[in-house]
Design a protein around this motif. Structure first.
Motif, PDB file in Angstrom:
ATOM      1  N   TYR A   5      16.505 -26.493  -0.600  1.00 29.76           N
ATOM      2  CA  TYR A   5      16.884 -27.175   0.640  1.00 29.76           C
ATOM      3  C   TYR A   5      16.109 -28.474   0.733  1.00 29.76           C
ATOM      4  CZ  TYR A   5      17.806 -27.906   5.619  1.00 29.76           C
ATOM      5  OH  TYR A   5      18.193 -28.430   6.822  1.00 29.76           O
ATOM      6  N   SER A   6      16.818 -29.575   0.810  1.00 27.12           N
ATOM      7  CA  SER A   6      16.161 -30.871   0.890  1.00 27.12           C
ATOM      8  C   SER A   6      15.975 -31.297   2.336  1.00 27.12           C
ATOM      9  CB  SER A   6      16.990 -31.930   0.166  1.00 27.12           C
ATOM     10  OG  SER A   6      16.449 -33.221   0.390  1.00 27.12           O
ATOM     11  N   PRO A   7      14.805 -31.849   2.668  1.00 26.36           N
ATOM     12  CA  PRO A   7      14.613 -32.369   4.031  1.00 26.36           C
ATOM     13  C   PRO A   7      15.565 -33.509   4.363  1.00 26.36           C
ATOM     14  CG  PRO A   7      12.782 -32.975   2.596  1.00 26.36           C
ATOM     15  CD  PRO A   7      13.585 -31.970   1.847  1.00 26.36           C
ATOM     16  N   ARG A   8      16.179 -34.123   3.347  1.00 24.16           N
ATOM     17  CA  ARG A   8      17.133 -35.204   3.590  1.00 24.16           C
ATOM     18  C   ARG A   8      18.482 -34.681   4.097  1.00 24.16           C
ATOM     19  NH1 ARG A   8      15.041 -40.142   4.411  1.00 24.16           N
ATOM     20  NH2 ARG A   8      13.505 -40.692   2.807  1.00 24.16           N
ATOM     21  N   TYR A   9      18.698 -33.388   4.020  1.00 24.89           N
ATOM     22  CA  TYR A   9      19.980 -32.806   4.448  1.00 24.89           C
ATOM     23  C   TYR A   9      20.271 -33.145   5.903  1.00 24.89           C
ATOM     24  CZ  TYR A   9      23.423 -29.129   5.454  1.00 24.89           C
ATOM     25  OH  TYR A   9      24.539 -28.437   5.845  1.00 24.89           O
ATOM     26  N   GLU A  10      19.300 -32.922   6.771  1.00 25.36           N
ATOM     27  CA  GLU A  10      19.510 -33.197   8.198  1.00 25.36           C
ATOM     28  C   GLU A  10      19.641 -34.699   8.453  1.00 25.36           C
ATOM     29  OE1 GLU A  10      16.487 -31.293  10.478  1.00 25.36           O
ATOM     30  OE2 GLU A  10      17.167 -29.264   9.969  1.00 25.36           O
ATOM     31  N   LEU A  38      29.494 -41.383   2.821  1.00 24.44           N
ATOM     32  CA  LEU A  38      29.178 -39.999   2.509  1.00 24.44           C
ATOM     33  C   LEU A  38      30.394 -39.121   2.798  1.00 24.44           C
ATOM     34  CD1 LEU A  38      26.760 -38.202   1.572  1.00 24.44           C
ATOM     35  CD2 LEU A  38      26.394 -37.696   3.996  1.00 24.44           C
ATOM     36  N   VAL A  39      30.928 -38.486   1.753  1.00 18.12           N
ATOM     37  CA  VAL A  39      32.159 -37.698   1.903  1.00 18.12           C
ATOM     38  C   VAL A  39      31.950 -36.225   1.551  1.00 18.12           C
ATOM     39  CG1 VAL A  39      33.696 -39.660   1.560  1.00 18.12           C
ATOM     40  CG2 VAL A  39      32.887 -38.361  -0.436  1.00 18.12           C
ATOM     41  N   GLY A  40      30.741 -35.862   1.148  1.00 21.93           N
ATOM     42  CA  GLY A  40      30.430 -34.473   0.844  1.00 21.93           C
ATOM     43  C   GLY A  40      28.945 -34.227   0.952  1.00 21.93           C
ATOM     44  N   LEU A  41      28.577 -33.005   1.406  1.00 24.55           N
ATOM     45  CA  LEU A  41      27.151 -32.732   1.622  1.00 24.55           C
ATOM     46  C   LEU A  41      26.899 -31.231   1.565  1.00 24.55           C
ATOM     47  CD1 LEU A  41      24.371 -34.012   2.415  1.00 24.55           C
ATOM     48  CD2 LEU A  41      25.008 -33.576   4.803  1.00 24.55           C
ATOM     49  N   SER A  42      25.813 -30.865   0.893  1.00 23.08           N
ATOM     50  CA  SER A  42      25.283 -29.509   0.914  1.00 23.08           C
ATOM     51  C   SER A  42      23.767 -29.631   1.055  1.00 23.08           C
ATOM     52  CB  SER A  42      25.653 -28.769  -0.379  1.00 23.08           C
ATOM     53  OG  SER A  42      24.819 -29.185  -1.457  1.00 23.08           O
ATOM     54  N   PRO A  43      23.052 -28.524   1.203  1.00 26.24           N
ATOM     55  CA  PRO A  43      21.591 -28.624   1.330  1.00 26.24           C
ATOM     56  C   PRO A  43      20.894 -29.241   0.123  1.00 26.24           C
ATOM     57  CG  PRO A  43      22.327 -26.524   2.196  1.00 26.24           C
ATOM     58  CD  PRO A  43      23.517 -27.159   1.540  1.00 26.24           C
ATOM     59  N   ARG A  44      21.587 -29.336  -1.027  1.00 27.86           N
ATOM     60  CA  ARG A  44      20.960 -29.894  -2.224  1.00 27.86           C
ATOM     61  C   ARG A  44      21.631 -31.155  -2.745  1.00 27.86           C
ATOM     62  NH1 ARG A  44      20.140 -25.977  -6.981  1.00 27.86           N
ATOM     63  NH2 ARG A  44      18.637 -27.590  -7.543  1.00 27.86           N
ATOM     64  N   LEU A  45      22.947 -31.263  -2.532  1.00 28.10           N
ATOM     65  CA  LEU A  45      23.716 -32.335  -3.150  1.00 28.10           C
ATOM     66  C   LEU A  45      24.509 -33.123  -2.120  1.00 28.10           C
ATOM     67  CD1 LEU A  45      25.238 -30.372  -6.178  1.00 28.10           C
ATOM     68  CD2 LEU A  45      23.430 -32.090  -6.312  1.00 28.10           C
ATOM     69  N   GLY A  46      24.756 -34.383  -2.450  1.00 29.65           N
ATOM     70  CA  GLY A  46      25.647 -35.213  -1.655  1.00 29.65           C
ATOM     71  C   GLY A  46      26.694 -35.843  -2.553  1.00 29.65           C
ATOM     72  N   MET A  47      27.789 -36.282  -1.957  1.00 37.39           N
ATOM     73  CA  MET A  47      28.804 -37.033  -2.690  1.00 37.39           C
ATOM     74  C   MET A  47      29.210 -38.247  -1.870  1.00 37.39           C
ATOM     75  SD  MET A  47      32.349 -35.837  -4.569  1.00 37.39           S
ATOM     76  CE  MET A  47      33.354 -35.525  -3.119  1.00 37.39           C
ATOM     77  N   MET A  48      29.197 -39.405  -2.509  1.00 35.65           N
ATOM     78  CA  MET A  48      29.556 -40.651  -1.841  1.00 35.65           C
ATOM     79  C   MET A  48      30.769 -41.286  -2.498  1.00 35.65           C
ATOM     80  SD  MET A  48      25.929 -42.553  -0.972  1.00 35.65           S
ATOM     81  CE  MET A  48      26.771 -44.044  -0.431  1.00 35.65           C
ATOM     82  N   HIS A  49      31.617 -41.876  -1.662  1.00 34.59           N
ATOM     83  CA  HIS A  49      32.644 -42.796  -2.157  1.00 34.59           C
ATOM     84  C   HIS A  49      31.958 -44.149  -2.233  1.00 34.59           C
ATOM     85  CE1 HIS A  49      36.210 -44.905  -3.000  1.00 34.59           C
ATOM     86  NE2 HIS A  49      36.545 -45.234  -1.764  1.00 34.59           N
ATOM     87  N   CYS A  50      31.683 -44.595  -3.457  1.00 32.12           N
ATOM     88  CA  CYS A  50      30.834 -45.764  -3.655  1.00 32.12           C
ATOM     89  C   CYS A  50      31.636 -47.062  -3.720  1.00 32.12           C
ATOM     90  CB  CYS A  50      30.008 -45.598  -4.933  1.00 32.12           C
ATOM     91  SG  CYS A  50      28.715 -44.348  -4.784  1.00 32.12           S
ATOM     92  N   PHE A  51      30.939 -48.139  -3.413  1.00 26.70           N
ATOM     93  CA  PHE A  51      31.529 -49.476  -3.478  1.00 26.70           C
ATOM     94  C   PHE A  51      30.620 -50.414  -4.253  1.00 26.70           C
ATOM     95  CE2 PHE A  51      34.450 -47.962  -0.433  1.00 26.70           C
ATOM     96  CZ  PHE A  51      35.501 -48.856  -0.381  1.00 26.70           C
ATOM     97  N   ASN A  52      31.254 -51.281  -5.041  1.00 27.45           N
ATOM     98  CA  ASN A  52      30.570 -52.388  -5.704  1.00 27.45           C
ATOM     99  C   ASN A  52      31.049 -53.660  -5.012  1.00 27.45           C
ATOM    100  OD1 ASN A  52      29.308 -54.172  -7.413  1.00 27.45           O
ATOM    101  ND2 ASN A  52      30.612 -53.736  -9.180  1.00 27.45           N
ATOM    102  N   ASP A  53      30.269 -54.116  -4.039  1.00 31.85           N
ATOM    103  CA  ASP A  53      30.705 -55.187  -3.134  1.00 31.85           C
ATOM    104  C   ASP A  53      32.019 -54.754  -2.463  1.00 31.85           C
ATOM    105  OD1 ASP A  53      28.486 -56.763  -3.614  1.00 31.85           O
ATOM    106  OD2 ASP A  53      29.426 -57.796  -5.298  1.00 31.85           O
ATOM    107  N   GLY A  58      34.981 -45.202  -7.086  1.00 24.19           N
ATOM    108  CA  GLY A  58      35.000 -43.768  -7.305  1.00 24.19           C
ATOM    109  C   GLY A  58      34.015 -42.997  -6.448  1.00 24.19           C
ATOM    110  N   TYR A  59      33.588 -41.856  -6.980  1.00 22.02           N
ATOM    111  CA  TYR A  59      32.758 -40.916  -6.225  1.00 22.02           C
ATOM    112  C   TYR A  59      31.543 -40.534  -7.067  1.00 22.02           C
ATOM    113  CZ  TYR A  59      37.163 -40.692  -3.747  1.00 22.02           C
ATOM    114  OH  TYR A  59      38.307 -41.035  -3.077  1.00 22.02           O
ATOM    115  N   THR A  60      30.394 -40.451  -6.420  1.00 21.68           N
ATOM    116  CA  THR A  60      29.149 -40.138  -7.108  1.00 21.68           C
ATOM    117  C   THR A  60      28.487 -38.934  -6.457  1.00 21.68           C
ATOM    118  OG1 THR A  60      28.772 -42.440  -7.781  1.00 21.68           O
ATOM    119  CG2 THR A  60      26.844 -40.991  -7.720  1.00 21.68           C
ATOM    120  N   ILE A  61      28.112 -37.957  -7.291  1.00 19.76           N
ATOM    121  CA  ILE A  61      27.396 -36.760  -6.848  1.00 19.76           C
ATOM    122  C   ILE A  61      25.929 -36.933  -7.201  1.00 19.76           C
ATOM    123  CG2 ILE A  61      27.179 -34.259  -7.144  1.00 19.76           C
ATOM    124  CD1 ILE A  61      30.188 -34.341  -8.061  1.00 19.76           C
ATOM    125  N   PHE A  62      25.045 -36.665  -6.256  1.00 16.48           N
ATOM    126  CA  PHE A  62      23.624 -36.940  -6.456  1.00 16.48           C
ATOM    127  C   PHE A  62      22.788 -35.871  -5.755  1.00 16.48           C
ATOM    128  CE2 PHE A  62      25.182 -38.950  -2.662  1.00 16.48           C
ATOM    129  CZ  PHE A  62      24.203 -38.721  -1.705  1.00 16.48           C
TER     130      PHE A  62
END
Length: 200
Positions: A5-10, A38-53, A58-62
């Motif tokens: 569980y990451s403190p960044r979740y909240e 931010l288009v997805g989130l769990s206590p450990r992982l996030g998913m973003m729809h990313c932009f370059n300018d 696409g989408y990045t899971i981190f």
């Protein structure tokens, strides 16, 4: 070892599906910033729809534990205004269905939504990484099998075995991935035996 569980979740929960852009600073020098929605989130992982300018990328899971800072202020609101006006936010309505319970489930569910992935194993202190682009073959226990293609668009001779706990970033439907994969030739290593048998 990454905590369950990451403190960044909240910290991230108010931004989930808010359609408001955020900027994430990461502890990984190879990819220190993520810009997007931010288009997805769990206590450990996030998913973003990313932009370059102004370009959707696409989408990045981190991992949430790699986050150093989250910015969402007047700069992001101005970008929201411009991106809405430019009509480039369609990706917020076509998010792949990815199970973010763990990196293993994220990988396996991603391949049900898309054909190709980018998998990165980033160093914590230096701007270096192991970079794989291609097709997920399997996730078995703590090992990921992956068919990678090279910079000439040729599949590697052997399927790569990647330690699951070394994977720090996964990308789907990026412009680089979509364009490069159009020009890949040959048969992935994991499928060659099957292909040769069918031709006999």
């Amino acid at each position: 070892m990454i905590a369950d569980y990451s403190p960044r979740y909240e910290d991230l929960q108010p931004h989930l599906n808010s359609r408001q852009k955020i900027r994430i600073e990461r502890r990984r020098p190879a990819n220190p910033h993520l810009n997007g929605y931010l288009v997805g989130l769990s206590p450990r992982l996030g998913m973003m729809h990313c932009f370059n300018d102004f370009q959707p990328d696409g989408y990045t899971i981190f991992y949430l534990d790699d986050i150093e800072d989250i910015r969402s202020n007047e700069y992001e609101r101005h970008w929201d205004h411009m991106l809405v006006a430019e009509g480039v936010l369609q990706g917020l309505d076509t998010v792949p269905n990815v199970n973010l319970r763990s990196m293993a489930t994220a990988l396996t569910s991603s391949t049900q939504a898309v054909d190709m992935l980018v998998v990165e194993c980033e160093d914590f202190d230096r701007d270096i990484q192991d970079f794989y682009i291609g097709k997920l073959v399997s996730v078995e226990g703590k090992v990921v099998e992956f068919d990678n293609f090279d910079a000439l668009g040729s599949w590697d001779e052997k399927t790569h075995r990647i330690e699951l706990n070394e994977i720090t970033l996964v990308q789907l439907e990026t412009d680089y991935l979509k364009r490069f994969s159009r020009y890949v030739t040959g048969v992935p290593a994991s499928q060659r035996d099957t292909a040769s048998q069918s031709n006999q």
